[in-house]
Design a protein around this motif. Structure first.
Motif, PDB file in Angstrom:
ATOM      1  N   SER A   1       0.829  -1.202   0.000  1.00 14.54           N
ATOM      2  CA  SER A   1       0.000   0.000   0.000  1.00 14.54           C
ATOM      3  C   SER A   1       0.867   1.257   0.000  1.00 14.54           C
ATOM      4  N   VAL A   2       0.248   2.362  -0.378  1.00 13.96           N
ATOM      5  CA  VAL A   2       0.915   3.658  -0.341  1.00 13.96           C
ATOM      6  C   VAL A   2       0.030   4.640   0.409  1.00 13.96           C
ATOM      7  N   ILE A   3       0.665   5.587   1.076  1.00 11.77           N
ATOM      8  CA  ILE A   3      -0.056   6.684   1.713  1.00 11.77           C
ATOM      9  C   ILE A   3      -0.266   7.761   0.656  1.00 11.77           C
ATOM     10  N   LEU A   4      -1.501   8.178   0.457  1.00 12.07           N
ATOM     11  CA  LEU A   4      -1.790   9.164  -0.576  1.00 12.07           C
ATOM     12  C   LEU A   4      -1.387  10.576  -0.176  1.00 12.07           C
ATOM     13  N   GLY A   5      -1.480  10.904   1.110  1.00 14.48           N
ATOM     14  CA  GLY A   5      -1.142  12.257   1.541  1.00 14.48           C
ATOM     15  C   GLY A   5      -2.049  13.274   0.872  1.00 14.48           C
ATOM     16  N   GLN A   6      -1.471  14.352   0.404  1.00 13.19           N
ATOM     17  CA  GLN A   6      -2.231  15.426  -0.246  1.00 13.19           C
ATOM     18  C   GLN A   6      -2.251  15.227  -1.757  1.00 13.19           C
ATOM     19  N   ALA A   7      -2.698  14.069  -2.195  1.00 14.11           N
ATOM     20  CA  ALA A   7      -2.732  13.764  -3.626  1.00 14.11           C
ATOM     21  C   ALA A   7      -3.954  12.923  -3.941  1.00 14.11           C
ATOM     22  N   SER A   8      -4.380  12.983  -5.190  1.00 13.15           N
ATOM     23  CA  SER A   8      -5.442  12.101  -5.644  1.00 13.15           C
ATOM     24  C   SER A   8      -4.876  11.166  -6.700  1.00 13.15           C
ATOM     25  N   VAL A   9      -5.433   9.974  -6.758  1.00 12.68           N
ATOM     26  CA  VAL A   9      -4.993   8.977  -7.727  1.00 12.68           C
ATOM     27  C   VAL A   9      -5.644   9.321  -9.068  1.00 12.68           C
ATOM     28  N   VAL A  10      -4.825   9.414 -10.118  1.00 12.93           N
ATOM     29  CA  VAL A  10      -5.387   9.708 -11.439  1.00 12.93           C
ATOM     30  C   VAL A  10      -5.158   8.575 -12.429  1.00 12.93           C
ATOM     31  N   GLY A  11      -4.326   7.609 -12.091  1.00 12.55           N
ATOM     32  CA  GLY A  11      -4.116   6.500 -13.005  1.00 12.55           C
ATOM     33  C   GLY A  11      -3.129   5.487 -12.469  1.00 12.55           C
ATOM     34  N   ILE A  12      -2.919   4.438 -13.257  1.00 12.97           N
ATOM     35  CA  ILE A  12      -1.918   3.430 -12.922  1.00 12.97           C
ATOM     36  C   ILE A  12      -1.143   3.081 -14.183  1.00 12.97           C
ATOM     37  N   ARG A  13       0.078   2.620 -13.992  1.00  9.77           N
ATOM     38  CA  ARG A  13       0.916   2.154 -15.100  1.00  9.77           C
ATOM     39  C   ARG A  13       1.366   0.745 -14.755  1.00  9.77           C
ATOM     40  N   THR A  14       1.012  -0.204 -15.604  1.00  8.76           N
ATOM     41  CA  THR A  14       1.376  -1.603 -15.359  1.00  8.76           C
ATOM     42  C   THR A  14       2.682  -1.936 -16.074  1.00  8.76           C
ATOM     43  N   PRO A  15       3.414  -2.902 -15.540  1.00 10.92           N
ATOM     44  CA  PRO A  15       4.613  -3.347 -16.241  1.00 10.92           C
ATOM     45  C   PRO A  15       4.226  -4.151 -17.484  1.00 10.92           C
ATOM     46  N   ALA A  16       5.172  -4.334 -18.387  1.00 12.84           N
ATOM     47  CA  ALA A  16       4.908  -5.092 -19.619  1.00 12.84           C
ATOM     48  C   ALA A  16       4.509  -6.531 -19.312  1.00 12.84           C
ATOM     49  N   ALA A  17       5.100  -7.107 -18.274  1.00 12.77           N
ATOM     50  CA  ALA A  17       4.736  -8.458 -17.848  1.00 12.77           C
ATOM     51  C   ALA A  17       3.764  -8.313 -16.681  1.00 12.77           C
ATOM     52  N   PHE A  18       2.487  -8.504 -16.961  1.00  9.66           N
ATOM     53  CA  PHE A  18       1.464  -8.371 -15.933  1.00  9.66           C
ATOM     54  C   PHE A  18       0.365  -9.364 -16.260  1.00  9.66           C
ATOM     55  N   THR A  19      -0.044 -10.146 -15.268  1.00 11.37           N
ATOM     56  CA  THR A  19      -1.082 -11.144 -15.487  1.00 11.37           C
ATOM     57  C   THR A  19      -2.416 -10.444 -15.715  1.00 11.37           C
ATOM     58  N   SER A  20      -3.041 -10.710 -16.851  1.00  9.95           N
ATOM     59  CA  SER A  20      -4.314 -10.087 -17.218  1.00  9.95           C
ATOM     60  C   SER A  20      -5.392 -10.407 -16.194  1.00  9.95           C
ATOM     61  N   GLY A  21      -6.371  -9.516 -16.096  1.00 13.08           N
ATOM     62  CA  GLY A  21      -7.510  -9.749 -15.221  1.00 13.08           C
ATOM     63  C   GLY A  21      -8.062  -8.457 -14.677  1.00 13.08           C
ATOM     64  N   ASP A  22      -9.032  -8.587 -13.782  1.00 12.85           N
ATOM     65  CA  ASP A  22      -9.648  -7.423 -13.166  1.00 12.85           C
ATOM     66  C   ASP A  22      -8.683  -6.762 -12.196  1.00 12.85           C
ATOM     67  N   VAL A  23      -8.787  -5.461 -12.080  1.00 15.54           N
ATOM     68  CA  VAL A  23      -8.050  -4.708 -11.070  1.00 15.54           C
ATOM     69  C   VAL A  23      -9.069  -3.835 -10.345  1.00 15.54           C
ATOM     70  N   SER A  24      -9.043  -3.891  -9.036  1.00 14.52           N
ATOM     71  CA  SER A  24      -9.914  -3.035  -8.236  1.00 14.52           C
ATOM     72  C   SER A  24      -9.055  -2.389  -7.158  1.00 14.52           C
ATOM     73  N   PHE A  25      -9.692  -1.592  -6.320  1.00  9.07           N
ATOM     74  CA  PHE A  25      -8.951  -0.738  -5.411  1.00  9.07           C
ATOM     75  C   PHE A  25      -9.469  -0.904  -3.994  1.00  9.07           C
ATOM     76  N   GLN A  26      -8.553  -0.799  -3.033  1.00 10.26           N
ATOM     77  CA  GLN A  26      -8.918  -0.911  -1.624  1.00 10.26           C
ATOM     78  C   GLN A  26      -8.317   0.259  -0.863  1.00 10.26           C
ATOM     79  N   ASN A  27      -8.971   0.623   0.240  1.00 13.08           N
ATOM     80  CA  ASN A  27      -8.460   1.692   1.077  1.00 13.08           C
ATOM     81  C   ASN A  27      -8.529   1.320   2.553  1.00 13.08           C
ATOM     82  N   CYS A  28      -7.735   2.044   3.329  1.00 13.48           N
ATOM     83  CA  CYS A  28      -7.714   1.893   4.786  1.00 13.48           C
ATOM     84  C   CYS A  28      -7.502   3.278   5.373  1.00 13.48           C
ATOM     85  N   HIS A  29      -8.357   3.674   6.288  1.00  8.07           N
ATOM     86  CA  HIS A  29      -8.237   4.998   6.904  1.00  8.07           C
ATOM     87  C   HIS A  29      -7.415   4.985   8.182  1.00  8.07           C
TER      88      HIS A  29
END
Length: 125
Positions: free
Chosen positions: A24-52
């Motif tokens: 996980s990463v701490i977002l701090g004063q930022a909003s998530v605008v996207g993701i960049r996957t590596p060239a070798a990445f197992t296909s499938g669904d990606v979803s997001f989780q949070n913890c306060h």
């Protein structure tokens, strides 16, 4: 309001071999605008989780648990990474709404090796 490119930053998360969630990463004063996957990445669904609930700047929260992130219509905020999308940068609608979350991680298909995914952020301040 400043130039978007001047406020753009990145953080990385790691998905262990065989794992279905990333570090996980701490977002701090930022909003998530996207993701960049590596060239070798197992296909499938990606979803997001949070913890306060975080105790400090450690790698994972000391207490609390992660929860799936849902859109206002009650469906999971998710996307699909196909073999054609591997190694690309992209935005999933609704990611910018994650700016108020303390910690953020990805939930993915089990990976065949350790993977590093780049989280693209837009600094809010």
């Amino acid at each position: 309001m400043g130039n978007y490119d001047n406020r753009r930053s990145t953080k990385t998360v790691t998905i262990a071999n065989g794992a279905t969630v990333s570090s996980s990463v701490i977002l701090g004063q930022a909003s998530v605008v996207g993701i960049r996957t590596p060239a070798a990445f197992t296909s499938g669904d990606v979803s997001f989780q949070n913890c306060h609930n975080i105790a400090d700047n450690s790698t994972e929260p000391a207490t609390g648990e992660f929860f799936d992130v849902y859109k206002q219509d009650g469906t999971t905020l998710a996307g699909k990474i196909t073999s054609a999308a591997q190694g690309k940068e992209y935005v999933i609608e609704g990611l910018a709404e994650l700016s108020s979350l303390s910690r953020f991680r990805l939930k993915v298909a089990a990976q065949g090796a350790a993977r590093t995914v780049t989280i693209i952020l837009r600094e809010l301040s």
